[in-house]
Design an enzyme around this catalytic site. Structure first.
Site, PDB file in Angstrom:
ATOM      1  CG  ASP A  48      -4.581   3.056   4.799  1.00 17.70           C
ATOM      2  OD1 ASP A  48      -4.194   3.243   3.696  1.00 17.70           O
ATOM      3  OD2 ASP A  48      -4.531   3.674   5.699  1.00 17.70           O
ATOM      4  CD  GLU A  55      -2.878   0.794   0.236  1.00 23.47           C
ATOM      5  OE1 GLU A  55      -3.103   0.013  -0.671  1.00 23.47           O
ATOM      6  OE2 GLU A  55      -3.788   1.768  -0.263  1.00 23.47           O
ATOM      7  CD  GLU A  72      -1.178   7.582  -2.323  1.00 29.37           C
ATOM      8  OE1 GLU A  72      -1.564   6.616  -2.780  1.00 29.37           O
ATOM      9  OE2 GLU A  72      -1.246   7.999  -1.519  1.00 29.37           O
TER      10      GLU A  72
HETATM   11  P1  ADP Z   1      -6.549   8.060   3.119  1.00 26.74           P
HETATM   12  O1  ADP Z   1      -4.843   7.347   2.945  1.00 26.74           O
HETATM   13  O2  ADP Z   1      -6.553   9.172   4.112  1.00 26.74           O
HETATM   14  O3  ADP Z   1      -7.309   6.971   3.263  1.00 26.74           O
HETATM   15  P2  ADP Z   1      -6.226   8.195   0.274  1.00 26.74           P
HETATM   16  O4  ADP Z   1      -6.274   9.406  -0.704  1.00 26.74           O
HETATM   17  O5  ADP Z   1      -5.658   7.096   0.111  1.00 26.74           O
HETATM   18  O6  ADP Z   1      -6.565   8.817   1.930  1.00 26.74           O
HETATM   19  O7  ADP Z   1      -8.051   7.397  -0.136  1.00 26.74           O
HETATM   20  C1  ADP Z   1      -9.157   8.129   0.069  1.00 26.74           C
HETATM   21  C2  ADP Z   1     -10.202   7.340  -0.617  1.00 26.74           C
HETATM   22  O8  ADP Z   1     -11.170   7.299   0.059  1.00 26.74           O
HETATM   23  C3  ADP Z   1     -10.642   8.258  -2.097  1.00 26.74           C
HETATM   24  O9  ADP Z   1      -9.858   7.621  -3.134  1.00 26.74           O
HETATM   25  C4  ADP Z   1     -11.934   7.570  -2.064  1.00 26.74           C
HETATM   26  O10 ADP Z   1     -12.103   6.535  -2.920  1.00 26.74           O
HETATM   27  C5  ADP Z   1     -12.418   7.320  -0.779  1.00 26.74           C
HETATM   28  N1  ADP Z   1     -13.392   8.019  -0.051  1.00 26.74           N
HETATM   29  C6  ADP Z   1     -13.224   9.401   0.199  1.00 26.74           C
HETATM   30  N2  ADP Z   1     -14.253  10.132   0.818  1.00 26.74           N
HETATM   31  C7  ADP Z   1     -15.189   9.177   0.632  1.00 26.74           C
HETATM   32  C8  ADP Z   1     -16.588   9.227   0.816  1.00 26.74           C
HETATM   33  N3  ADP Z   1     -17.217  10.465   1.413  1.00 26.74           N
HETATM   34  N4  ADP Z   1     -17.431   8.120   0.781  1.00 26.74           N
HETATM   35  C9  ADP Z   1     -16.735   6.953   0.237  1.00 26.74           C
HETATM   36  N5  ADP Z   1     -15.570   7.011  -0.180  1.00 26.74           N
HETATM   37  C10 ADP Z   1     -14.769   7.947   0.186  1.00 26.74           C
END
Ligand code: ADP
Length: 491
Positions: free
Chosen positions: A470, A281, A312
Site C-alpha cells: 500500500d 488498490e 493479484e
Molecule cells: P501488503 O499488501 O501486505 O503490503 P503486497 O504483496 O501487496 O503486501 O506488497 C508487498 C510488497 O512490499 C512487495 O511487492 C515488495 O515490493 C515490498 N517489500 C516486501 N518486503 C520488502 C523488503 N524487505 N524491503 C523492501 N520492500 C519490500
C-alpha cells in the site's frame, strides 16, 4: 546502469518529488480501515487460556474444525489446530462479541492501523500532503484513534445537514462497533498440553481472526455523496476495500447495488474535477464473481490507475479470460517477468487504464498509456520515490515524516532486482520495445503503450512486511500527481 547509478537516481528522485509534493491540493482516500490487534502467545498465555475451557470440550471442538468463530471455543480449537501444524490460517468472525471477549480475557501486545485506506491515509498525511480526506463508512470512536492526529488529515462529517471536514477523532459515528482483526503469533518449539495430548509447535506462524461484522457495507453515506463538493479541492482519489463487497446480504441487497453506488461516487468525483485522477488498490479477492465485477464494472473505463502485486495480476488475468498468461505469471519461472509485463499490458488494455503499477520484491513495473501527460523520467522518479518509502517502512516499521525517509535512502538497491531486469532485456530489445540504452534507463516503448521498469531497494531483515504494498502504490501515485500539478503550474 550499475547499482551505484540506481542509488543516485533514487536519491535525486526523492528530493525532486519532495519539492513537487506541495503542489498537490489534496487526496481523497476511501473506503476500508480496521484495527489490527497483535498478540504474541507465550506458554503462560496458553495455559491461562486453555484454563478458561473444559479440555475435553476443546478436543471435541477441534474434531469439528470450525470454519468461523461463533464463540470463544471455536477460536481455541482453531488456534490449537494452527499451532499443531505450524500453519498460518485466517478465520472469519461475524460478531464483535469475539473481540470483546478476547480483549477482556487475553488482551493484545499492541495494535495498529490496518486496512488499505487506513494505511494509505496515514502515510500520505505523514509525508506531508497539504490535505488528505479519508472516508471510512464505519468509522468508530476506537478506530478514529488509529488515524494520525494531524491538521492535514480530515474526515467528512454530517452536521446540521451539511458536510464538514473534521479530524477523524471528531468525525466518528457514535455507537458504532469496531472492525478488529486479531493476529495471534506463536513461535516454534512452544509446548502445548491439552486434554491429555502433548505437542510441540513445528514452526513460527500465526492465526488471524478477521472481523466481518454483518452490518458493514462498502458504501457512501447519502449526505456525503450529495455534498461531495465539500471535500474539494482534491487532485486525486485512492480507492480500496472493494474486496469486502459480498454477493448477497441478509437485507436483500446484492453486490450489484454496491458496485453501482461505487461507480456513481467515482463519476461524481470526476464531474467535480475533470482533471482528477483515480487509483484503485487491489488485493486478493477470493470470490471470482466479485473479483470480475470489481475489475470490469468499477475499474474498467472509470479509473485511471491500478496498483497490485504479482499474485493479484495473475488473479485478475484469470477472471478476465487470460488463463494461460495467468498461470505463467504465477509459475514465476525464468520467463516470469516477461509474463508479468505482458499481463500488466493486458490489464492496461482490457480495463482501459492510463497506468498499471505492479510491485515485486526487487523491482517495479509500471505500464502506461501513450497519452499519459508525464515523461517516462517523471514516472520513473515517482516509482523510485516509492521504493525509498517502502524501504523506510520495511526498515523502521513506520514513516512519521519525510525526514525519516533519509534512512530508507541508505538501504541498498537489490542486486537480485537488477539481475531479474537484466534477464528481461533480451526479450525487450528483441521485440524492439527499446534499444539497449533505453533499457538501461528503464524505459520501454511498446506499439500502444509505454513502460518504466526500475530495480528497487530491499531491506534484508525487515521490521514489518504488512502494508508495504500500500505504501508503494500510494507513494508512487501521489508523486506522479504532484509532478503533473507541478508541470501544469510551471508551464
Ligand atoms: P501488503 O499488501 O501486505 O503490503 P503486497 O504483496 O501487496 O503486501 O506488497 C508487498 C510488497 O512490499 C512487495 O511487492 C515488495 O515490493 C515490498 N517489500 C516486501 N518486503 C520488502 C523488503 N524487505 N524491503 C523492501 N520492500 C519490500
Amino acid at each position: 546502469m550499475d547499482i551505484q547509478e540506481w542509488e543516485q537516481l533514487h536519491t535525486d528522485a526523492f528530493y525532486d518529488v519532495k519539492r513537487a509534493l506541495p503542489y498537490l491540493e489534496g487526496m481523497f482516500v476511501a473506503y476500508n480501515s480496521n484495527i489490527d490487534a497483535i498478540k504474541h502467545l507465550t506458554k503462560e498465555d496458553l495455559s491461562r487460556f486453555i484454563g478458561f475451557f473444559n479440555e475435553a470440550e476443546i478436543q471435541a471442538r477441534v474434531e469439528t474444525y470450525p470454519r468461523e468463530v461463533k464463540e470463544p471455543l471455536d477460536f481455541m480449537a482453531r488456534l490449537l489446530i494452527s499451532m499443531r501444524e505450524g500453519k498460518a490460517a485466517e478465520i472469519p468472525t461475524y460478531t464483535s462479541d469475539t473481540h470483546v471477549w478476547l480483549k477482556e480475557h487475553l488482551g493484545f501486545d499492541y495494535a495498529r492501523m490496518g486496512g488499505q485506506a487506513g494505511i494509505i491515509s496515514n502515510l500520505l498525511t505523514q509525508i506531508g500532503l497539504k490535505k488528505v480526506v479519508a472516508y471510512i463508512p464505519w468509522l468508530s470512536e476506537e478506530q478514529a484513534d488509529y488515524f494520525v492526529d494531524s491538521d492535514n488529515l480530515l474526515h467528512p462529517k454530517v452536521e446540521d445537514g451539511k458536510v464538514v471536514l473534521k479530524p477523524p477523532r471528531q468525525a466518528f459515528k457514535p455507537g458504532l462497533e469496531s472492525k478488529v482483526n486479531w493476529i495471534f503469533e506463536y513461535s516454534k518449539e512452544l509446548e502445548i498440553t491439552c486434554g491429555g495430548n502433548k505437542f510441540k509447535v513445528p514452526r513460527d506462524n500465526r492465526l488471524i481472526i478477521s472481523s466481518r461484522p454483518k452490518w458493514i457495507r462498502l458504501d457512501m453515506d447519502r449526505e456525503i455523496y450529495e455534498h461531495l463538493d465539500s471535500l474539494f479541492p482534491i487532485d486525486g482519489a485512492m480507492l480500496s476495500g472493494y474486496q469486502m463487497i459480498k454477493e448477497r446480504y441478509e437485507d436483500g441487497t446484492t453486490y450489484k447495488d454496491y458496485v453501482s453506488h461505487s461507480v456513481n461516487a467515482i463519476e461524481k468525483l470526476k464531474a467535480l474535477n475533470p482533471e482528477l485522477r483515480i487509483h484503485v488498490e487491489l488485493t486478493s479477492i477470493q470470490n471470482r464473481v466479485i473479483r470480475k465485477a470489481i475489475l470490469t464494472e468499477i475499474v474498467a473505463k472509470n479509473v485511471h490507475s491500478l496498483g497490485l502485486d504479482t499474485v493479484e495480476v495473475a488473479n485478475a488475468l484469470n477472471v478476465l479470460g487470460h488463463e494461460e498468461l495467468s498461470y505463467s505469471v504465477i509459475r514465476k519461472e525464468e520467463t516470469g517477468i516477461t509474463s508479468l509485463y505482458q499481463g500488466a499490458v493486458q490489464l492496461l488494455k482490457d480495463l482501459s487504464l492510463e497506468r498499471v503499477h505492479v510491485h515485486c520484491l526487487g523491482f517495479y513495473i509500471c505500464v502506461l498509456s501513450k497519452d499519459h501527460p508525464l515523461t517516462l523520467k517523471e514516472h520513473r522518479d515517482a516509482l523510485l520515490f516509492s521504493s525509498t518509502l517502502a524501504s523506510t517502512k520495511a526498515l523502521k516499521g513506520k514513516i512519521e515524516n519525510l525526514e525519516d525517509v533519509a534512512a530508507g535512502l541508505e538501504v541498498p538497491v537489490s542486486s537480485k532486482g537488477i539481475e531479474d531486469l537484466e534477464n528481461f532485456k533480451v526479450y525487450c530489445v528483441g521485440k524492439k520495445l527499446c534499444t539497449p540504452e533505453d533499457f538501461e534507463h528503464g524505459y520501454l516503448y511498446g506499439p500502444d503503450h509505454d513502460a518504466v521498469l526500475v530495480p528497487t531497494k530491499v531491506v534484508d531483515k525487515p521490521t514489518v512486511t504488512v502494508g508495504i504494498g500500500d505504501t508503494i502504490s500510494a507513494g508512487a501515485f501521489a508523486a506522479m500527481l504532484a509532478k503533473m500539478k507541478q508541470t501544469q503550474v510551471e508551464e
